[in-house]
Scaffold this motif. Structure first.
Motif, PDB file in Angstrom:
ATOM      1  N   ALA A 143      11.930  -0.417  10.120  1.00 31.43           N
ATOM      2  CA  ALA A 143      11.743  -0.081   8.980  1.00 31.43           C
ATOM      3  C   ALA A 143      11.327  -1.162   8.219  1.00 31.43           C
ATOM      4  O   ALA A 143      11.668  -1.294   7.369  1.00 31.43           O
ATOM      5  CB  ALA A 143      12.518   1.189   8.744  1.00 31.43           C
ATOM      6  N   GLN A 165      11.025  -1.068  16.119  1.00 27.58           N
ATOM      7  CA  GLN A 165      10.904  -2.425  15.216  1.00 27.58           C
ATOM      8  C   GLN A 165      12.244  -2.174  13.434  1.00 27.58           C
ATOM      9  O   GLN A 165      11.556  -1.044  13.582  1.00 27.58           O
ATOM     10  CB  GLN A 165       9.441  -2.266  14.915  1.00 27.58           C
ATOM     11  N   MET A 194       8.624   3.149  17.181  1.00 25.97           N
ATOM     12  CA  MET A 194       9.396   3.378  15.739  1.00 25.97           C
ATOM     13  C   MET A 194      11.024   2.129  16.016  1.00 25.97           C
ATOM     14  O   MET A 194      10.808   2.195  15.077  1.00 25.97           O
ATOM     15  CB  MET A 194       9.304   4.655  15.823  1.00 25.97           C
ATOM     16  N   THR A 208      10.340   4.769   5.675  1.00 25.80           N
ATOM     17  CA  THR A 208       8.760   4.946   5.591  1.00 25.80           C
ATOM     18  C   THR A 208       8.733   3.460   4.313  1.00 25.80           C
ATOM     19  O   THR A 208       8.066   2.377   4.297  1.00 25.80           O
ATOM     20  CB  THR A 208       8.229   5.364   5.393  1.00 25.80           C
ATOM     21  N   TYR A 214       5.109   1.301  11.933  1.00 27.88           N
ATOM     22  CA  TYR A 214       6.303   1.547  11.884  1.00 27.88           C
ATOM     23  C   TYR A 214       5.683   3.747  11.290  1.00 27.88           C
ATOM     24  O   TYR A 214       5.621   4.693  12.217  1.00 27.88           O
ATOM     25  CB  TYR A 214       7.142   1.932  11.149  1.00 27.88           C
ATOM     26  N   ASN A 239      17.737   1.601  13.259  1.00 27.79           N
ATOM     27  CA  ASN A 239      17.190   1.957  11.694  1.00 27.79           C
ATOM     28  C   ASN A 239      17.473   3.103  11.342  1.00 27.79           C
ATOM     29  O   ASN A 239      18.436   2.528  10.045  1.00 27.79           O
ATOM     30  CB  ASN A 239      15.736   2.202  11.811  1.00 27.79           C
TER      31      ASN A 239
END
Length: 626
Positions: free
Chosen positions: A299, A297, A294, A235, A245, A168
């Motif tokens: 973000a 996946q 986290m 985020t 997340y 990410n």
């Protein structure tokens, strides 16, 4: 924790894939991704932290062989390194299958893994992790010496960050900030986890406990700071509570904060009280599990953002062409190298202050040279030079020349090793070795002798220039922010090694005579001149795929920009060479003055080496005649 991760993979099911529009590869492959990521990340973290634990707590014998307590941690790392290697190799196929949206067995059976690897950056990241895990695995089977463990920290560092930079953090807007931040965060979390596990396996002696506690506190603070920055950057609109997340991020942050507060209290109280070491190790494992969940996946910010070419390739916009003002004012602080420049300057100043407080002097010129080099590093990596250098070959070449030929000159003249050896206290008889002893071992190790040998330094300095730019390697490195960070660190280190052998003040391997050093310096110049001329005259575009996709609207010709970069490479090497020649001539003259002074002192004392040797010869002849 593995069971919890499996449960999450089962419960989340297709949701993680439908959010991104990807095909669901099936439950076994999906579960394999999260379990494999956690297993490999944890094994790598324990390897890194375990090696560091050995380096700072070992009390090797006169041959450099580890003591019994450190050997227990060595065995732990030696047994986990193969697990890291095997898991990383398996994850190459699993990650490629997840990216392709097909079960891993079907992908392998159909022979589509090659195409899937080309489409998955993380799968290629697993290949890099496996390569460095292999280096660690093989080397640990062959050595039990302290120096080898210290050197192994380097490939372990790289193996630990190979995955995070392809995930990410390496995507979308502001990915330059996120990539630099995730490098530091991943290293800090790995060190914290590995040190805590090692301390639980082999509790350190009372006199070494404070070292371990200090490492835990510093690593925890760094992980908290850089982790908070990553959460802020990734985020996005849903916030911390609006996505899995973010919720996993909250879990990791809370556990990390509580663990850090406990570590701070232990350090302040100067004893080993509080929670057992095994509890701290379990808490660190929980943080690694949350971070692994986290990492598998996408973000939230990346899901909510409408991507542009600038987001994909730069992470920021450059709507106007560069000029002198913009190169100085368009700042994007590099949280890795910019922070390193500030830390290096601060540590040096602290060392000088410590010397002067105890009444010792330190040359002002060396202090000025080091601070100037750190300021130049800050400017080259955080100002518009880096912002535009990531998008234009000509500005990139200016950055390269600064990092390779300008900044290292002043850092070498700062003599940081000499300062450290004078400022750091000696361990003393009967006490475990400390930072001063570690530094001496490394400086006089065979690895240092090899890297600083004139032939090696010359080949690295010149050869890496051609190996990076005249091979497909540059096409890869220029595409990613981690590639720019790698080039910056690599060129600065090779420059430092080269100039250390020519004008170095610090102790180290035997150097060439002054005339040989001068010849070595001038021997480099034709290679740089040829590189500049070749770059100016070639018709193909270096990094052309990247620069064309980027499509800067105000850059009329990539060919002209490359020719300008070649001219910069050709012409900008003269100023550093002048500085080096001046420094070398000054050192040469200073040595001649010291030699003359010593000769005059001997003469004033009526001491003549040649006369004594002649008289000794006459006495020996007289004995033979008898």
């Amino acid at each position: 924790m593995v069971a919890a991760l499996i449960g999450y993979a089962v419960v989340s099911g297709q949701r993680r894939f439908t959010e991104t529009g990807d095909s669901y590869p099936g439950m076994p492959t999906s579960v394999g991704e999260v379990v494999g990521y956690f297993t490999a990340t944890l094994a790598a973290a324990i390897c890194l932290g375990g090696l560091l634990f050995i380096v700072v707590t070992a009390d090797p014998d006169e041959r450099g062989v580890l003591d019994a307590a450190s050997f227990r941690v060595h065995l732990l790392v030696e047994r986990l390194a193969p697990l890291w290697l095997v898991t990383a190799l398996a994850m190459v196929a699993v990650q490629a299958a997840n990216a392709a949206g097909v079960p891993v067995l079907r992908l392998i059976a159909n022979g589509g893994i090659g195409s899937a690897l080309g489409a998955s950056e993380m799968a290629r990241g697993w290949i890099a992790a496996a390569l460095f895990a292999a280096v660690v695995t093989v080397t640990l089977r062959l050595t039990v010496r302290w120096v080898s463990h210290a050197i192994l920290l380097i490939p372990t560092f790289i193996g630990v960050i190979a995955l995070p930079v392809t995930g990410n953090a390496g995507q979308g807007p502001d990915h330059d900030y996120a990539t630099s931040a995730v490098i530091v965060f991943a290293l800090a979390l790995a060190v914290l986890t590995g040190v805590k596990v090692s301390a639980a396996i082999a509790p350190p002696k009372a006199e070494l406990l404070r070292r371990v506690q200090l490492i835990e506190v510093v690593a925890g603070a760094v992980a908290l700071g850089y982790g908070a920055l990553l959460l802020y950057l990734l985020t996005g609109p849903p916030g911390l509570t609006g996505s899995d997340y973010g919720r996993f991020g909250i879990v990791a942050a809370v556990v990390l904060l509580v663990m850090w507060l406990v570590d701070v209290n232990r350090l302040r109280s100067r004893h080993a009280g509080g929670l057992p070491a095994s509890v701290g190790a379990l808490a660190a494992l929980l943080v690694v599990a949350a971070v692994s969940a986290m990492a598998i996946q996408t973000a939230p910010r990346l899901l909510a953002h409408q991507f542009t070419a600038w987001d994909v390739f730069l992470g920021y916009e450059l709507p106007q062409a560069p000029n002198a003002l913009r190169l100085l004012t368009v700042w994007r602080f590099d949280v890795l190298l910019g922070t390193a420049a500030v830390v290096m300057a601060s540590a040096y100043v602290i060392g000088v202050i410590r010397l002067r407080r105890r009444g010792d002097s330190w040359p002002t010129g060396r202090l000025a040279a080091w601070l100037f080099g750190c300021a130049a590093l800050l400017l080259a990596t955080c100002s518009g030079v880096r912002a535009y250098g990531s998008a234009m070959f000509s500005v990139h070449m200016s950055e390269h020349m600064a990092l390779n030929m300008f900044i290292p000159v002043f850092l070498v003249l700062g003599a940081p090793i000499t300062l450290a050896l004078r400022a750091l206290p000696t361990a003393g008889a009967g006490h475990p070795p400390g930072p001063r002893e570690w530094l001496l071992w490394l400086v006089h190790s065979r690895a240092s002798r090899f890297l600083s040998h004139p032939a090696t330094a010359f080949v690295l300095f010149v050869g890496s220039l051609y190996a990076v730019y005249f091979t497909p390697l540059f096409d890869t490195l220029v595409r990613y922010h981690w590639g720019h960070e790698f080039m910056s660190v690599h060129f600065m280190i090779t420059g430092y090694l080269f100039f250390w052998g020519i004008i170095g003040i610090d102790p180290g391997p035997k150097r060439l005579p002054f005339i040989g050093r001068l010849g070595m310096l001038f021997a480099v110049m034709p290679f740089h001149a040829f590189f500049g001329i070749a770059t100016m005259t070639m018709t193909s575009i270096l990094g052309g795929t990247f620069y064309r996709y980027l499509g800067l609207p105000w850059l009329a010709s990539l060919s002209d920009d490359q020719h300008l970069g070649g001219a910069i490479a050709w012409g900008s090497s003269e100023l550093p060479v002048i500085v080096v020649v001046v420094a070398l001539v000054y050192q040469w003259a200073s040595q001649d003055r010291r030699t003359a002074t010593r000769t005059d002192r001997h003469a004033d004392a009526h001491y003549d080496d040649d006369l004594d040797a002649y008289n000794a010869m006459l006495r020996e002849l007289a004995k033979n005649r008898r």
